[in-house]
Design an enzyme around this catalytic site. Sequence first.
Site, PDB file in Angstrom:
ATOM      1  N   ASP A 100      29.903  39.439  39.712  1.00 32.66           N
ATOM      2  CA  ASP A 100      30.443  39.539  41.065  1.00 32.66           C
ATOM      3  C   ASP A 100      29.624  38.592  41.939  1.00 32.66           C
ATOM      4  O   ASP A 100      28.469  38.852  42.251  1.00 32.66           O
ATOM      5  CB  ASP A 100      30.326  40.997  41.540  1.00 32.66           C
ATOM      6  CG  ASP A 100      30.830  41.185  42.961  1.00 32.66           C
ATOM      7  OD1 ASP A 100      31.088  40.170  43.643  1.00 32.66           O
ATOM      8  OD2 ASP A 100      30.954  42.347  43.384  1.00 32.66           O
TER       9      ASP A 100
ATOM     10  N   ASN B 100      28.753  38.960  56.912  1.00 31.82           N
ATOM     11  CA  ASN B 100      28.667  38.164  55.676  1.00 31.82           C
ATOM     12  C   ASN B 100      29.336  36.808  55.874  1.00 31.82           C
ATOM     13  O   ASN B 100      29.640  36.116  54.901  1.00 31.82           O
ATOM     14  CB  ASN B 100      29.363  38.901  54.529  1.00 31.82           C
ATOM     15  CG  ASN B 100      28.788  40.280  54.321  1.00 31.82           C
ATOM     16  OD1 ASN B 100      27.574  40.445  54.313  1.00 31.82           O
ATOM     17  ND2 ASN B 100      29.639  41.278  54.176  1.00 31.82           N
TER      18      ASN B 100
ATOM     19  N   SER C 276      23.970  42.777  47.283  1.00 34.62           N
ATOM     20  CA  SER C 276      24.383  42.805  48.692  1.00 34.62           C
ATOM     21  C   SER C 276      23.416  43.553  49.587  1.00 34.62           C
ATOM     22  O   SER C 276      23.325  43.263  50.774  1.00 34.62           O
ATOM     23  CB  SER C 276      25.766  43.428  48.809  1.00 34.62           C
ATOM     24  OG  SER C 276      25.768  44.738  48.297  1.00 34.62           O
TER      25      SER C 276
ATOM     26  N   HIS D 128      27.997  47.051  43.135  1.00 34.08           N
ATOM     27  CA  HIS D 128      28.865  47.463  44.246  1.00 34.08           C
ATOM     28  C   HIS D 128      29.787  48.633  43.870  1.00 34.08           C
ATOM     29  O   HIS D 128      30.210  48.761  42.719  1.00 34.08           O
ATOM     30  CB  HIS D 128      29.722  46.256  44.654  1.00 34.08           C
ATOM     31  CG  HIS D 128      30.453  46.460  45.928  1.00 34.08           C
ATOM     32  ND1 HIS D 128      31.794  46.753  45.982  1.00 34.08           N
ATOM     33  CD2 HIS D 128      30.026  46.424  47.211  1.00 34.08           C
ATOM     34  CE1 HIS D 128      32.169  46.866  47.251  1.00 34.08           C
ATOM     35  NE2 HIS D 128      31.117  46.669  48.019  1.00 34.08           N
TER      36      HIS D 128
ATOM     37  N   HIS E 145      28.258  37.565  47.235  1.00 30.47           N
ATOM     38  CA  HIS E 145      27.310  37.069  48.249  1.00 30.47           C
ATOM     39  C   HIS E 145      26.707  35.713  47.883  1.00 30.47           C
ATOM     40  O   HIS E 145      25.903  35.174  48.635  1.00 30.47           O
ATOM     41  CB  HIS E 145      26.221  38.119  48.496  1.00 30.47           C
ATOM     42  CG  HIS E 145      26.811  39.366  49.087  1.00 30.47           C
ATOM     43  ND1 HIS E 145      27.011  39.531  50.433  1.00 30.47           N
ATOM     44  CD2 HIS E 145      27.330  40.473  48.492  1.00 30.47           C
ATOM     45  CE1 HIS E 145      27.602  40.698  50.655  1.00 30.47           C
ATOM     46  NE2 HIS E 145      27.805  41.287  49.490  1.00 30.47           N
TER      47      HIS E 145
ATOM     48  N   LYS F 145      33.617  36.651  52.644  1.00 31.71           N
ATOM     49  CA  LYS F 145      32.222  36.523  53.065  1.00 31.71           C
ATOM     50  C   LYS F 145      31.995  35.060  53.464  1.00 31.71           C
ATOM     51  O   LYS F 145      32.480  34.647  54.501  1.00 31.71           O
ATOM     52  CB  LYS F 145      31.320  37.066  51.975  1.00 31.71           C
ATOM     53  CG  LYS F 145      31.705  38.545  51.692  1.00 31.71           C
ATOM     54  CD  LYS F 145      30.869  39.240  50.706  1.00 31.71           C
ATOM     55  CE  LYS F 145      31.485  40.557  50.233  1.00 31.71           C
ATOM     56  NZ  LYS F 145      31.740  41.549  51.269  1.00 31.71           N
TER      57      LYS F 145
ATOM     58  N   GLU G 100      26.008  41.863  39.884  1.00 28.44           N
ATOM     59  CA  GLU G 100      26.220  40.988  41.039  1.00 28.44           C
ATOM     60  C   GLU G 100      25.259  39.826  40.874  1.00 28.44           C
ATOM     61  O   GLU G 100      24.119  40.035  40.440  1.00 28.44           O
ATOM     62  CB  GLU G 100      25.885  41.720  42.353  1.00 28.44           C
ATOM     63  CG  GLU G 100      26.919  42.732  42.773  1.00 28.44           C
ATOM     64  CD  GLU G 100      26.504  43.518  44.019  1.00 28.44           C
ATOM     65  OE1 GLU G 100      25.988  42.926  44.977  1.00 28.44           O
ATOM     66  OE2 GLU G 100      26.713  44.735  44.011  1.00 28.44           O
TER      67      GLU G 100
HETATM   68  C1  LIG Z   1      28.980  42.801  46.014  1.00 29.87           C
HETATM   69  C2  LIG Z   1      30.321  43.041  46.586  1.00 29.87           C
HETATM   70  N1  LIG Z   1      31.375  43.039  45.771  1.00 29.87           N
HETATM   71  C3  LIG Z   1      32.620  43.262  46.224  1.00 29.87           C
HETATM   72  C4  LIG Z   1      32.847  43.515  47.557  1.00 29.87           C
HETATM   73  C5  LIG Z   1      34.236  43.790  48.018  1.00 29.87           C
HETATM   74  O1  LIG Z   1      34.799  42.642  48.545  1.00 29.87           O
HETATM   75  P1  LIG Z   1      35.893  42.724  49.692  1.00 29.87           P
HETATM   76  O2  LIG Z   1      35.152  42.958  50.961  1.00 29.87           O
HETATM   77  O3  LIG Z   1      36.600  41.430  49.632  1.00 29.87           O
HETATM   78  O4  LIG Z   1      36.783  43.875  49.369  1.00 29.87           O
HETATM   79  C6  LIG Z   1      31.782  43.510  48.455  1.00 29.87           C
HETATM   80  C7  LIG Z   1      32.026  43.730  49.897  1.00 29.87           C
HETATM   81  O5  LIG Z   1      31.491  44.548  50.543  1.00 29.87           O
HETATM   82  C8  LIG Z   1      30.473  43.284  47.951  1.00 29.87           C
HETATM   83  O6  LIG Z   1      29.405  43.303  48.759  1.00 29.87           O
END
Ligand SMILES: Cc1ncc(COP(=O)(O)O)c(C=O)c1O
Length: 385
Positions: free
Chosen positions: A203, A41, A178, A128, A206, A236, A174
């Site tokens: 969120d 990422n 992702s 997520h 990405h 990311k 999101e």
């Molecule tokens: C959509 C989404 N939110 C939150 C996270 C979590 O973030 P972090 O990797 O900083 O813990 C991820 C990571 O995999 C993600 O893809």
Amino acid sequence: MLQRNDDPGHLTRYETSLRRLAGRGRHRSLSQNAGIDFSSNDYLALAGDARIGEALQAAVARGVPIGAGGSRLLRGNDPEHLALEAEAAAFFGSQAALYFGSGFMANYALLACLPHNADLVVLDELIHASCHDGASATRARVSLATHNDANAFEDAIIAWRRDGGTGRPWLVAESLYSMDGDRAPLNDLIAIANRHDGFLVVDEAHATGVFGPDGRGLAAGFEGLDNVIAVHTCGKALGASGALVCLPSVLADYLVNRSRPFIYATAPSPLMASAVREALRVLRDEPERRDRLKRLVTQMTDGLGELGREATGTQIQPIVIGDPTATMQCAEALQARGYDIRGIRPPTVAEGTSRLRISLTLNADEAALADMLSALGEELDRLGL
Ligand SMILES: Cc1ncc(COP(=O)(O)O)c(C=O)c1O
């Protein structure tokens, strides 16, 4: 003295469970990274960037510590955290920003803490894991909405009100998914949140750094609204780690006072905060990184069109295969040819939708992408997929 546990059965249930996973083609193990990056990422190639490295050296030289030494409410509140949060709030246009040690923790913390017991949390079904887990810790009622179906969000709210729901709804999505690489209908979701006196939690994991003016994300248009919370993860496109939760000041103050993961954890590394500060400056100073990534996305869209596959038009491209074993075979074949492409299986994605997840980053150039796309076409053909 500690005694070894002589009961040979005490680990059996774990072994049995792992064998079951293997039998279903779902056993995972940690592997060394190898091959050209089509899986990270690190979209803007900032994780190993020299400019961020120099900023870190300068931070060390001016005395920024590696470890915070305590939680934010005690000795761990470093000036570097405060500087980052002030800069992030200014950059993302929010009243306040709070820096968490990871995006997972940020999502968990805010969903576990902010909704009250009279409230409703509506999660997109493909959100997520951190949001699912945060919602499982809330006292509010929780409902799942069909993926990217704004009407399903509103229907859940209407049904809850009909049932006597008296609090406020929280819509959680999101901005760029992702595992599917598609975008949320954010304009519809904010309209629903407004119509029903609710909050929208976005969120941006990405999308941060990749979309929006200066890379401020897909929800940049809602910056500063007092019913919007945006989570910008820093691991990311920003190439570092942690997450910035951008929100109204009163909610930041509430989290500082009430969020257990915020209160009872050692603060993130102040040096990591320095890295994120520099990454935000890069977003503003170097728009050419986003432009190059966009060109790679266009190249992939064209290439997939030639393979008869649909493209998402974003830097995240799933190739859905369905069967987990076939998916892993295809991923391994591509890895053997020098491309780091991973297979994603349930429970990360729904049963029957195992897939290759291709991500585009500036760690792979145009020539590597062209070669990867022909290898992908050949392997899909060879495996009859
Ligand atoms: C959509 C989404 N939110 C939150 C996270 C979590 O973030 P972090 O990797 O900083 O813990 C991820 C990571 O995999 C993600 O893809």
